[in-house]
Write a protein that holds these residues in place. Structure first.
Motif, short mmCIF file in Angstrom:
data_model
loop_
_atom_site.label_atom_id
_atom_site.label_comp_id
_atom_site.label_asym_id
_atom_site.label_seq_id
_atom_site.Cartn_x
_atom_site.Cartn_y
_atom_site.Cartn_z
N UNK A 72 0.84 -1.21 0.00
CA UNK A 72 0.00 0.00 0.00
C UNK A 72 0.87 1.25 0.00
N UNK A 73 1.68 1.44 1.04
CA UNK A 73 2.54 2.62 1.06
C UNK A 73 3.59 2.53 2.16
N UNK A 74 4.51 3.48 2.11
CA UNK A 74 5.49 3.71 3.17
C UNK A 74 5.37 5.17 3.55
N UNK A 75 5.31 5.46 4.82
CA UNK A 75 5.25 6.85 5.25
C UNK A 75 6.11 7.02 6.50
N UNK A 76 6.21 8.23 6.99
CA UNK A 76 7.05 8.52 8.15
C UNK A 76 6.28 9.25 9.24
N UNK A 77 6.87 9.28 10.42
CA UNK A 77 6.37 10.06 11.54
C UNK A 77 7.58 10.55 12.33
N UNK A 78 7.50 11.77 12.81
CA UNK A 78 8.65 12.40 13.47
C UNK A 78 8.36 12.62 14.95
N UNK A 79 9.24 12.10 15.80
CA UNK A 79 9.15 12.30 17.25
C UNK A 79 10.50 12.85 17.71
N UNK A 80 10.71 14.17 17.65
CA UNK A 80 12.04 14.75 17.90
C UNK A 80 12.62 14.45 19.28
N UNK A 81 11.78 14.12 20.25
CA UNK A 81 12.28 13.86 21.60
C UNK A 81 12.93 12.49 21.73
N UNK A 82 12.77 11.62 20.76
CA UNK A 82 13.35 10.28 20.82
C UNK A 82 14.77 10.29 20.28
N UNK A 83 15.58 9.31 20.74
CA UNK A 83 16.92 9.16 20.19
C UNK A 83 16.85 8.80 18.71
N UNK A 84 16.01 7.84 18.36
CA UNK A 84 15.72 7.54 16.97
C UNK A 84 14.38 8.20 16.66
N UNK A 85 14.46 9.40 16.13
CA UNK A 85 13.29 10.28 16.10
C UNK A 85 12.22 9.88 15.10
N UNK A 86 12.55 9.05 14.11
CA UNK A 86 11.59 8.73 13.06
C UNK A 86 11.02 7.33 13.21
N UNK A 87 9.76 7.20 12.83
CA UNK A 87 9.15 5.90 12.62
C UNK A 87 8.85 5.77 11.14
N UNK A 88 9.35 4.72 10.53
CA UNK A 88 9.01 4.41 9.15
C UNK A 88 7.90 3.38 9.19
N UNK A 89 6.76 3.70 8.57
CA UNK A 89 5.55 2.90 8.71
C UNK A 89 5.18 2.31 7.35
N UNK A 90 5.04 1.00 7.31
CA UNK A 90 4.69 0.28 6.09
C UNK A 90 3.27 -0.26 6.23
N UNK A 91 2.51 -0.21 5.14
CA UNK A 91 1.16 -0.77 5.12
C UNK A 91 1.06 -1.80 4.00
N UNK A 92 0.54 -2.97 4.34
CA UNK A 92 0.35 -4.05 3.38
C UNK A 92 -1.10 -4.53 3.47
N UNK A 93 -1.58 -5.13 2.39
CA UNK A 93 -2.94 -5.65 2.37
C UNK A 93 -2.94 -7.08 1.83
N UNK A 94 -3.78 -7.90 2.42
CA UNK A 94 -3.93 -9.29 1.99
C UNK A 94 -5.33 -9.47 1.41
#
Length: 205
Positions: free
Chosen positions: A63-85
């Motif tokens: 489906x897609x890949x997107x991101x989210x930013x959490x500047x307070x974290x050491x690893x500030x980004x979450x890379x989010x994948x969506x799949x469909x069955x």
């Protein structure tokens, strides 16, 4: 007669996936009608391959890949994948953590369509993807400075673009605001002013 115990299909699927992925799976939860998995960054290619090929999963539609930013974290980004069955008529969400220095393995060898979305995530957040065949900016202009969806990116940007009639070309210049940002107190003029507006004297009678 005892009532049949109803099993949540998403929870059951989560248990199956957890048993197959082992320590690669960091967390799982059912949220907003979808199964969410948090996995190790370096294992995303093997996880995507498993979700596509496992006969009980068959998440063959990317489906897609997107991101989210959490500047307070050491690893500030979450890379989010969506799949469909289509086989299960279900979606799944997979998350990995990342920073702006350590690349995330590209899944373009598993799902070719991920190439476009990984470029978007790189362009807007600055997340790097190792093994991507063509990791260039895709949405911002040539020479764009910074990554506009980061939480610390200024709302005005760093440069402004205009067409210069004298030079007959597009030029980039530092941002110059036509006026300062105003401080609004959200009061109506009749309640927030120190002076009397024409007609106000009638309202006070």
């Amino acid at each position: 007669m005892d009532e049949a115990i109803q099993v949540d299909p998403l929870a059951d699927l989560g248990e199956h996936i957890a048993g197959q992925l082992g320590s690669t799976l960091l967390a799982k939860a059912v949220a907003f009608g979808e199964l969410t998995l948090v996995v190790e960054r370096d294992s995303i290619v093997s996880v995507a391959t498993f979700l596509r090929d496992d006969p009980r999963c068959r998440f063959i539609s990317f489906v897609d890949v997107c991101g989210a930013d959490y500047p307070e974290r050491d690893e500030r980004f979450e890379v989010v994948y969506h799949f469909m069955s289509p086989h299960l008529n279900q979606r799944i969400r997979v998350k990995v953590s990342a920073d702006d220095m350590t690349p995330v393995p590209s899944i373009t060898d598993v799902f070719v369509g991920a190439g476009w979305f990984e470029r978007e995530t790189y362009d807007l957040y600055g997340v790097l993807f190792s093994g991507h065949p063509d990791l260039r900016r895709i949405l911002t202009d040539y020479g764009f400075d910074g990554h506009p969806l980061r939480k610390d990116f200024p709302t005005t940007g760093f440069v402004e673009v205009r067409y210069d009639e004298e030079r007959k070309r597009v030029v980039y210049e530092p941002v110059r605001l036509a006026q300062e940002f105003r401080s609004f107190d959200y009061l109506s003029p009749w309640e927030g002013t120190d002076y009397v507006l024409p007609g106000d004297e009638k309202a006070k009678q």
